[in-house]
Structure formats: C-alpha cells, structure tokens
Design a protein around this motif. Structure first.
Motif, PDB file in Angstrom:
ATOM      1  N   GLN A  34       0.828  -1.210   0.000  1.00 24.84           N
ATOM      2  CA  GLN A  34       0.000   0.000   0.000  1.00 24.84           C
ATOM      3  C   GLN A  34       0.864   1.262   0.000  1.00 24.84           C
ATOM      4  O   GLN A  34       0.497   2.272  -0.599  1.00 24.84           O
ATOM      5  CB  GLN A  34      -0.933  -0.008   1.210  1.00 24.84           C
ATOM      6  CG  GLN A  34      -1.961   1.105   1.212  1.00 24.84           C
ATOM      7  CD  GLN A  34      -2.967   0.949   2.332  1.00 24.84           C
ATOM      8  OE1 GLN A  34      -3.320  -0.158   2.737  1.00 24.84           O
ATOM      9  NE2 GLN A  34      -3.427   2.065   2.881  1.00 24.84           N
ATOM     10  N   THR A  35       2.029   1.213   0.647  1.00 26.75           N
ATOM     11  CA  THR A  35       2.909   2.391   0.651  1.00 26.75           C
ATOM     12  C   THR A  35       3.502   2.654  -0.729  1.00 26.75           C
ATOM     13  O   THR A  35       3.948   3.769  -1.014  1.00 26.75           O
ATOM     14  CB  THR A  35       4.062   2.232   1.660  1.00 26.75           C
ATOM     15  OG1 THR A  35       4.965   1.219   1.215  1.00 26.75           O
ATOM     16  CG2 THR A  35       3.543   1.902   3.044  1.00 26.75           C
ATOM     17  N   LEU A  36       3.515   1.634  -1.592  1.00 25.53           N
ATOM     18  CA  LEU A  36       4.019   1.790  -2.952  1.00 25.53           C
ATOM     19  C   LEU A  36       2.921   2.134  -3.948  1.00 25.53           C
ATOM     20  O   LEU A  36       3.201   2.481  -5.084  1.00 25.53           O
ATOM     21  CB  LEU A  36       4.657   0.477  -3.428  1.00 25.53           C
ATOM     22  CG  LEU A  36       6.014   0.054  -2.902  1.00 25.53           C
ATOM     23  CD1 LEU A  36       6.420  -1.260  -3.563  1.00 25.53           C
ATOM     24  CD2 LEU A  36       7.061   1.122  -3.166  1.00 25.53           C
ATOM     25  N   ALA A  37       1.662   2.010  -3.531  1.00 27.01           N
ATOM     26  CA  ALA A  37       0.543   2.022  -4.466  1.00 27.01           C
ATOM     27  C   ALA A  37       0.126   3.427  -4.883  1.00 27.01           C
ATOM     28  O   ALA A  37       0.340   4.406  -4.163  1.00 27.01           O
ATOM     29  CB  ALA A  37      -0.648   1.280  -3.864  1.00 27.01           C
ATOM     30  N   SER A  38      -0.536   3.496  -6.033  1.00 28.19           N
ATOM     31  CA  SER A  38      -1.098   4.753  -6.516  1.00 28.19           C
ATOM     32  C   SER A  38      -2.266   5.173  -5.640  1.00 28.19           C
ATOM     33  O   SER A  38      -2.842   4.370  -4.898  1.00 28.19           O
ATOM     34  CB  SER A  38      -1.579   4.595  -7.960  1.00 28.19           C
ATOM     35  OG  SER A  38      -2.743   3.787  -8.012  1.00 28.19           O
ATOM     36  N   VAL A  39      -2.649   6.431  -5.745  1.00 27.91           N
ATOM     37  CA  VAL A  39      -3.739   6.955  -4.931  1.00 27.91           C
ATOM     38  C   VAL A  39      -5.038   6.221  -5.221  1.00 27.91           C
ATOM     39  O   VAL A  39      -5.857   6.010  -4.328  1.00 27.91           O
ATOM     40  CB  VAL A  39      -3.904   8.472  -5.155  1.00 27.91           C
ATOM     41  CG1 VAL A  39      -4.276   8.781  -6.591  1.00 27.91           C
ATOM     42  CG2 VAL A  39      -4.936   9.063  -4.199  1.00 27.91           C
ATOM     43  N   TYR A  40      -5.235   5.764  -6.466  1.00 29.05           N
ATOM     44  CA  TYR A  40      -6.465   5.062  -6.815  1.00 29.05           C
ATOM     45  C   TYR A  40      -6.537   3.705  -6.127  1.00 29.05           C
ATOM     46  O   TYR A  40      -7.589   3.277  -5.658  1.00 29.05           O
ATOM     47  CB  TYR A  40      -6.565   4.905  -8.334  1.00 29.05           C
ATOM     48  CG  TYR A  40      -6.418   6.216  -9.059  1.00 29.05           C
ATOM     49  CD1 TYR A  40      -7.330   7.243  -8.881  1.00 29.05           C
ATOM     50  CD2 TYR A  40      -5.335   6.441  -9.902  1.00 29.05           C
ATOM     51  CE1 TYR A  40      -7.185   8.458  -9.528  1.00 29.05           C
ATOM     52  CE2 TYR A  40      -5.178   7.649 -10.559  1.00 29.05           C
ATOM     53  CZ  TYR A  40      -6.114   8.662 -10.357  1.00 29.05           C
ATOM     54  OH  TYR A  40      -5.955   9.863 -11.001  1.00 29.05           O
ATOM     55  N   VAL A  41      -5.401   3.000  -6.071  1.00 28.89           N
ATOM     56  CA  VAL A  41      -5.357   1.711  -5.379  1.00 28.89           C
ATOM     57  C   VAL A  41      -5.569   1.913  -3.887  1.00 28.89           C
ATOM     58  O   VAL A  41      -6.328   1.175  -3.246  1.00 28.89           O
ATOM     59  CB  VAL A  41      -4.021   0.997  -5.652  1.00 28.89           C
ATOM     60  CG1 VAL A  41      -3.909  -0.272  -4.809  1.00 28.89           C
ATOM     61  CG2 VAL A  41      -3.887   0.662  -7.128  1.00 28.89           C
ATOM     62  N   VAL A  42      -4.914   2.918  -3.314  1.00 22.09           N
ATOM     63  CA  VAL A  42      -5.066   3.181  -1.872  1.00 22.09           C
ATOM     64  C   VAL A  42      -6.514   3.495  -1.530  1.00 22.09           C
ATOM     65  O   VAL A  42      -7.052   2.989  -0.530  1.00 22.09           O
ATOM     66  CB  VAL A  42      -4.142   4.338  -1.445  1.00 22.09           C
ATOM     67  CG1 VAL A  42      -4.427   4.756  -0.005  1.00 22.09           C
ATOM     68  CG2 VAL A  42      -2.671   3.933  -1.583  1.00 22.09           C
ATOM     69  N   GLU A  43      -7.169   4.309  -2.355  1.00 18.94           N
ATOM     70  CA  GLU A  43      -8.572   4.633  -2.092  1.00 18.94           C
ATOM     71  C   GLU A  43      -9.442   3.381  -2.132  1.00 18.94           C
ATOM     72  O   GLU A  43     -10.354   3.217  -1.328  1.00 18.94           O
ATOM     73  CB  GLU A  43      -9.069   5.645  -3.126  1.00 18.94           C
ATOM     74  CG  GLU A  43      -8.513   7.050  -2.896  1.00 18.94           C
ATOM     75  CD  GLU A  43      -8.907   8.008  -3.999  1.00 18.94           C
ATOM     76  OE1 GLU A  43      -9.524   7.563  -5.008  1.00 18.94           O
ATOM     77  OE2 GLU A  43      -8.607   9.212  -3.874  1.00 18.94           O
ATOM     78  N   ARG A  44      -9.168   2.493  -3.073  1.00 18.47           N
ATOM     79  CA  ARG A  44      -9.940   1.258  -3.166  1.00 18.47           C
ATOM     80  C   ARG A  44      -9.712   0.385  -1.934  1.00 18.47           C
ATOM     81  O   ARG A  44     -10.657  -0.189  -1.373  1.00 18.47           O
ATOM     82  CB  ARG A  44      -9.555   0.505  -4.440  1.00 18.47           C
ATOM     83  CG  ARG A  44     -10.387  -0.730  -4.692  1.00 18.47           C
ATOM     84  CD  ARG A  44     -10.120  -1.315  -6.065  1.00 18.47           C
ATOM     85  NE  ARG A  44      -8.780  -1.858  -6.196  1.00 18.47           N
ATOM     86  CZ  ARG A  44      -7.916  -1.511  -7.129  1.00 18.47           C
ATOM     87  NH1 ARG A  44      -8.230  -0.574  -7.996  1.00 18.47           N
ATOM     88  NH2 ARG A  44      -6.730  -2.069  -7.188  1.00 18.47           N
ATOM     89  N   VAL A  45      -8.455   0.269  -1.516  1.00 19.82           N
ATOM     90  CA  VAL A  45      -8.134  -0.550  -0.335  1.00 19.82           C
ATOM     91  C   VAL A  45      -8.836   0.000   0.901  1.00 19.82           C
ATOM     92  O   VAL A  45      -9.421  -0.754   1.688  1.00 19.82           O
ATOM     93  CB  VAL A  45      -6.607  -0.598  -0.126  1.00 19.82           C
ATOM     94  CG1 VAL A  45      -6.267  -1.230   1.224  1.00 19.82           C
ATOM     95  CG2 VAL A  45      -5.939  -1.367  -1.261  1.00 19.82           C
ATOM     96  N   LEU A  46      -8.789   1.325   1.078  1.00 16.65           N
ATOM     97  CA  LEU A  46      -9.419   1.933   2.253  1.00 16.65           C
ATOM     98  C   LEU A  46     -10.926   1.788   2.221  1.00 16.65           C
ATOM     99  O   LEU A  46     -11.577   1.601   3.263  1.00 16.65           O
ATOM    100  CB  LEU A  46      -9.029   3.411   2.342  1.00 16.65           C
ATOM    101  CG  LEU A  46      -7.540   3.703   2.592  1.00 16.65           C
ATOM    102  CD1 LEU A  46      -7.290   5.201   2.596  1.00 16.65           C
ATOM    103  CD2 LEU A  46      -7.080   3.078   3.906  1.00 16.65           C
ATOM    104  N   ALA A  47     -11.509   1.850   1.027  1.00 16.05           N
ATOM    105  CA  ALA A  47     -12.965   1.781   0.914  1.00 16.05           C
ATOM    106  C   ALA A  47     -13.494   0.362   1.086  1.00 16.05           C
ATOM    107  O   ALA A  47     -14.581   0.163   1.643  1.00 16.05           O
ATOM    108  CB  ALA A  47     -13.414   2.330  -0.437  1.00 16.05           C
ATOM    109  N   LEU A  48     -12.733  -0.647   0.621  1.00 16.51           N
ATOM    110  CA  LEU A  48     -13.258  -2.010   0.574  1.00 16.51           C
ATOM    111  C   LEU A  48     -12.459  -2.991   1.421  1.00 16.51           C
ATOM    112  O   LEU A  48     -12.692  -4.196   1.356  1.00 16.51           O
ATOM    113  CB  LEU A  48     -13.275  -2.502  -0.874  1.00 16.51           C
ATOM    114  CG  LEU A  48     -14.197  -1.719  -1.813  1.00 16.51           C
ATOM    115  CD1 LEU A  48     -13.971  -2.153  -3.256  1.00 16.51           C
ATOM    116  CD2 LEU A  48     -15.644  -1.912  -1.442  1.00 16.51           C
ATOM    117  N   GLY A  49     -11.536  -2.480   2.215  1.00 11.36           N
ATOM    118  CA  GLY A  49     -10.651  -3.357   2.963  1.00 11.36           C
ATOM    119  C   GLY A  49     -11.333  -4.375   3.846  1.00 11.36           C
ATOM    120  O   GLY A  49     -10.820  -5.466   4.050  1.00 11.36           O
TER     121      GLY A  49
END
Length: 229
Positions: A34-49
């Motif tokens: 997640q620290t390497l990921a793009s903002v779009y991936v991070v938003e998805r992870v936070l929303a659906l984690g």
C-alpha cells in the motif's frame, strides 16, 4: 525483510518498483504494498478493505476470480525463487497530459500460467516516483506492446502528442468535432480514474465470464482513449 517506504530511492526506477511490488506480494506484506501504491489503489483498499476475503484482490484491477488472484500470487512467488530479477525492459504509455503508465513484463515459468503468457506489473507515475498500480497476466503481450507502448517516457509523450495533433485535425474536419471532444473529455477522465479503480466485490469475484470481459475492456480502454484524440 523487504525494504520499503515513501522516501526510498527505489521508487524512481520502474523495474525496481515492480520487483519490490512482487516481493511484497510474495511476502504477504500488503501494508508495505500500500505504501508503494497509486492513490487510486489506496482509495480502493481503504474503501473495501473490510469486505474482501483475499487481501491481494484489493490490489488487482477489476473482478478477478479466486483462481486468477492465486495465479498472481504464484507468479510473484516464482519471481522470488528466481532471485526477484525482471529481465525484460519496461514499456511506457501516456494516457493524457498528466497520466503516464509503465508496464514491466516478467516471465511466468514455473508459475502455472498458460504457455506464452506474460506477467505485467503496471505502474503509475506520480510526480517523480513510480507507484504500483496493477498486475496483469496476458497471453498476447508481445503483440500488444508494439501497438501503443513505447521504449521510454519521452517516446510515449511524443506518441501521445502525435495522437493529440491527429485528433485535432480530425475534429476540425468533422462537423460534430466539438460534440465529440466534449464526450471524449469524459472518456479520458474515466480511463484516468477508473481504468484500475473498479474493485472486486463478494458477488463478482467468482464470476469468470465477467473477468474475461474485463480483460478485453482493460486493453481496449487503452486503445480507445488514445485513438480518439
């Protein structure tokens, strides 16, 4: 232990970020990924984690069947067994003035993938750093990379500018050019923010037919976004 972090000089080279991403997946270190990921991936992870059973699926674009998610995991493990080296050079593609992607191919030997398949770590450029964006396993990369992908970011920019100029010429010659440009502006925004942003859900992770359609749409969206400008 896998080294990672926002200040790591590793982030400036696509091949290094791709290798590190695969190493983190092999280690099951999704917080590190997640620290390497793009903002779009991070938003998805936070929303659906909390709603996805297999955490790796959160870091893969589109609806992926469990077998496809496991294929990515096995591919990362195969790269780790080979010492983590990715032999093939990165390829680059610009979607618009602000969006530059890199695709870093890697071999799938011993990973259980179909003959002739290629693994791709897809990255997004953010300021002066490359960010993890997706992993794809494709059967026709040698053909795809020759169409819209380039050897360097500079070549990708030049190719995009040529597409822009060609599109402007076509718009002048077409009576409906202004209307088309209006809708094309939505197309670019959709590709930029949605190309890798569609998240798997509990209902569609098992839907193989949808997954096959997503794979076609994934590459078609590259072609459509560029060919209409």
């Amino acid at each position: 232990m896998v080294a990672h972090g926002p200040g790591n000089k590793f982030h400036s080279q696509p091949a290094d970020v791709a290798a590190l991403s695969l190493a983190l997946i092999d280690a099951g270190d999704y917080l590190g990924l997640q620290t390497l990921a793009s903002v779009y991936v991070v938003e998805r992870v936070l929303a659906l984690g909390g709603s996805i059973g297999d955490e790796l699926a959160l870091f893969l674009w589109g609806a992926r069947a469990p077998a496809e998610v496991e294929e990515v995991r096995l591919a990362a493990a195969a790269v780790a067994r080979r010492g983590g080296q990715l032999a093939r050079r990165p390829r680059f593609r610009r979607l618009d003035a602000d969006t530059l992607h890199a695709a870093v191919p890697f071999a799938l030997a011993g990973a259980g993938a179909g003959a002739g398949s290629t693994g791709l770590v897809v990255l997004l450029k953010a300021t002066d750093q490359w960010c993890y964006h997706d992993i794809r396993i494709v059967a026709d990369w040698d053909k795809i990379e020759k169409t819209k992908w380039c050897d360097s970011p500079e070549q990708a920019l030049a190719a995009w500018e040529r597409e822009q100029q060609a599109g402007e010429t076509r718009s002048v010659a077409t009576a409906s050019g202004e209307d088309q440009a209006y809708w094309d502006s939505y197309l670019v925004a959709d590709v930029k923010q949605g190309l890798f942003e569609q998240a798997p859900s509990k209902d569609n992770l098992n839907d193989k037919e949808d997954s096959d359609d997503d794979d076609d749409d994934y590459w078609n969206s590259y072609d459509n976004s560029a060919s209409r400008f």
